[in-house]
Scaffold this motif. Structure first.
Motif, PDB file in Angstrom:
ATOM      1  N   THR A   1      74.037 -34.267  16.492  1.00 19.19           N
ATOM      2  CA  THR A   1      75.477 -34.531  16.443  1.00 19.19           C
ATOM      3  C   THR A   1      75.733 -36.005  16.166  1.00 19.19           C
ATOM      4  OG1 THR A   1      75.467 -34.722  18.858  1.00 19.19           O
ATOM      5  CG2 THR A   1      76.126 -32.620  17.929  1.00 19.19           C
TER       6      THR A   1
ATOM      7  N   ASP B   1      77.431 -37.709  12.801  1.00 24.31           N
ATOM      8  CA  ASP B   1      78.561 -38.619  12.974  1.00 24.31           C
ATOM      9  C   ASP B   1      78.242 -39.988  12.388  1.00 24.31           C
ATOM     10  OD1 ASP B   1      81.208 -39.140  14.125  1.00 24.31           O
ATOM     11  OD2 ASP B   1      80.150 -40.457  15.508  1.00 24.31           O
TER      12      ASP B   1
ATOM     13  N   GLY C   1      82.182 -33.579  13.168  1.00 23.49           N
ATOM     14  CA  GLY C   1      80.893 -33.605  13.838  1.00 23.49           C
ATOM     15  C   GLY C   1      80.940 -33.915  15.316  1.00 23.49           C
ATOM     16  N   ALA C   2      81.472 -35.064  15.683  1.00 22.38           N
ATOM     17  CA  ALA C   2      81.407 -35.506  17.076  1.00 22.38           C
ATOM     18  C   ALA C   2      82.456 -34.818  17.932  1.00 22.38           C
ATOM     19  CB  ALA C   2      81.592 -37.022  17.156  1.00 22.38           C
TER      20      ALA C   2
ATOM     21  N   THR D   1      72.862 -29.904  22.219  1.00 23.13           N
ATOM     22  CA  THR D   1      71.640 -30.376  21.575  1.00 23.13           C
ATOM     23  C   THR D   1      70.732 -31.233  22.457  1.00 23.13           C
ATOM     24  OG1 THR D   1      70.834 -31.502  19.580  1.00 23.13           O
ATOM     25  CG2 THR D   1      72.822 -32.392  20.601  1.00 23.13           C
TER      26      THR D   1
ATOM     27  N   PRO E   1      77.925 -25.391  22.010  1.00 19.92           N
ATOM     28  CA  PRO E   1      78.788 -25.554  20.840  1.00 19.92           C
ATOM     29  C   PRO E   1      79.735 -24.397  20.531  1.00 19.92           C
ATOM     30  CG  PRO E   1      76.707 -24.649  20.136  1.00 19.92           C
ATOM     31  CD  PRO E   1      76.603 -24.818  21.633  1.00 19.92           C
TER      32      PRO E   1
ATOM     33  N   TYR F   1      85.580 -26.526  20.005  1.00 18.37           N
ATOM     34  CA  TYR F   1      84.633 -26.268  18.928  1.00 18.37           C
ATOM     35  C   TYR F   1      84.829 -24.871  18.349  1.00 18.37           C
ATOM     36  CZ  TYR F   1      82.327 -30.142  21.300  1.00 18.37           C
ATOM     37  OH  TYR F   1      82.068 -31.348  21.890  1.00 18.37           O
TER      38      TYR F   1
ATOM     39  N   VAL G   1      78.100 -29.970  12.032  1.00 20.32           N
ATOM     40  CA  VAL G   1      76.745 -30.013  12.581  1.00 20.32           C
ATOM     41  C   VAL G   1      76.072 -28.666  12.378  1.00 20.32           C
ATOM     42  CG1 VAL G   1      75.338 -30.564  14.601  1.00 20.32           C
ATOM     43  CG2 VAL G   1      77.584 -31.635  14.326  1.00 20.32           C
TER      44      VAL G   1
ATOM     45  N   SER H   1      84.028 -29.469  15.296  1.00 17.55           N
ATOM     46  CA  SER H   1      84.920 -29.931  16.346  1.00 17.55           C
ATOM     47  C   SER H   1      86.333 -29.987  15.787  1.00 17.55           C
ATOM     48  CB  SER H   1      84.508 -31.324  16.828  1.00 17.55           C
ATOM     49  OG  SER H   1      85.533 -31.896  17.621  1.00 17.55           O
TER      50      SER H   1
END
Length: 401
Positions: free
Chosen positions: A19, A23, A40-41, A130, A180, A328, A367, A381
């Motif tokens: 992740t 990012d 991503g983040a 992760t 996630p 997410y 991701v 996200s």
């Protein structure tokens, strides 16, 4: 480097955070002038509440905060966290059960450092965040994945968990609401895991950092409430990052049996000592304050959740279940593999390759599911501005063709 300049096997066996890698690449592309939409983040785009910021400003001018303070956290913050557990979770803990950490991630790391010996196994319901398996490996442990797919609503099956248990099983992780997948596990599942852990003398590590982000009537079930007898073997991990839009402030905590908390404080005394005092004062204002702004943020997330799920399901080859927690979306993208995509007709064979091509060609950062033990999925996200979300989904659909 010379041949003798080797690193430890422990660090060589750890995979970098996917992740953070996504990012970082997205931010580097932005810095070079590329217009990237970042999904991503897991970082709320809202500002930290003003009263929390004000508390930090006052703390900067208070000489008390210029000195070392107790390793386990400011006493008043530990008391406030104990009160927050009673308010939100519904059971009593004491301040000596609380250790304040540098973000929730340090609490995860320290949990395994104090619990595991070499070769001990930790059951990790999959898809997983992760960093869980890597933190287990850094403690000399062995991650044991137990997968539950979209057909089960990403909710683990107690029979599969029992099938994975061995004489080396030391702990199990609960993450609900889930990162996630956005799944909120039912009370029945949480209760079954807690009862199983009590029966087999297994530590329970419950990551509750998304506890206030629920939708469609879903509610967070707390294992410490559902199975009170497991509290003597329960470590609860939490923090201010998601609930109060404070990811950069780096304040998390662990609530655990007092002997565990004392061991964690002992470790932290050699690792980092106390968390920075100014963020601790800000966290105190957040934890002890109302949840009104949190509820406002949740309403915005809810609207974005509906928008991104609809947009993803409108893309041929993509199927996205509706998440009921966190922020997410976790769509199945196997329908895109092996097919020409984009203006260049790029063919990808894995979700990891798909994520890379989507970023390079459509400038959309997501991701890959491989980072979460779930190949064939992407994590998006939706903690970003509405216009960015809409534009990112338009790009994805246009790129697919």
């Amino acid at each position: 480097m010379a041949d003798w300049q080797t690193f430890s096997d422990r660090i060589n066996n750890v995979t970098p955070s996917a992740t953070l890698a996504v990012d970082s690449k997205a931010k580097a592309m932005k810095a070079s002038g590329v217009d990237v939409i970042g999904f991503g983040a897991g970082e709320p785009d809202f500002p930290t509440p003003a009263d929390v910021v004000d508390a930090a400003v006052k703390a900067c001018n208070d000489p008390r905060n210029y000195k070392y303070t107790p390793t386990a956290g400011l006493p008043e913050l530990r008391e406030a966290i104990a009160a927050k557990v009673l308010r939100d979770s519904g059971y009593e803990v004491t301040a000596d059960q609380v250790v304040v950490t540098n973000g929730g991630k340090q609490a995860v790391y320290e949990s395994f450092q104090v619990l595991l010996n070499d070769g001990d196994e930790v059951i990790i319901p999959t898809p997983f965040w992760t960093s869980y398996p890597e933190a287990v490996k850094l403690a000399g442990g062995k991650p044991v994945e137990v997968f539950a797919g979209a057909d089960r609503g990403f909710e683990p099956d107690i029979a599969a968990i029992e099938a994975a248990r061995t004489e080396r099983t030391k702990a199990i992780i609960i993450t609900s609401p889930n990162n996630p997948t956005g799944a909120v596990w039912s009370r029945e599942t949480i209760r079954a895991i807690g009862e199983w852990a009590v029966e087999h003398h297994v530590w329970v590590i419950s990551d509750e950092i998304y506890e206030h982000l629920n939708y469609d009537g879903a509610k967070t079930a707390y294992v410490g409430v559902e199975v009170p007898e497991c509290r003597d073997q329960l470590l609860v991990l939490n923090g201010v990052a998601k609930t109060y839009a404070m990811p950069g402030w780096r304040v998390g905590w662990m609530v655990a049996p007092a002997p565990v908390a004392a061991s964690v404080a002992k470790l932290q005394g050699h690792l980092s000592s106390n968390v920075s005092n100014v963020p601790q004062r800000a966290a105190l204002a957040a934890v002890a304050g109302s949840l009104d702004e949190v509820h406002m943020m949740r309403e915005a997330f809810d609207a974005r959740r509906k928008a991104i799920v609809a947009a993803l399901n409108d893309i041929p080859g993509v199927h996205c279940p509706t998440p009921t927690g966190a922020f997410y979306a976790f769509p199945d993208v196997t329908g895109l593999l092996g097919k020409p995509l984009g203006e260049n007709g790029t063919v990808v064979n894995t979700s990891s390759e798909l994520a890379a091509a989507l970023l390079d060609e459509a400038h959309v950062a997501a991701v890959p599911g491989e980072a979460f033990g779930a190949p064939g999925y992407l994590r998006f996200s939706y903690a970003l501005a509405d216009d960015q979300l809409a534009e990112g989904m338009r790009r994805f659909r246009r790129w697919v063709g």
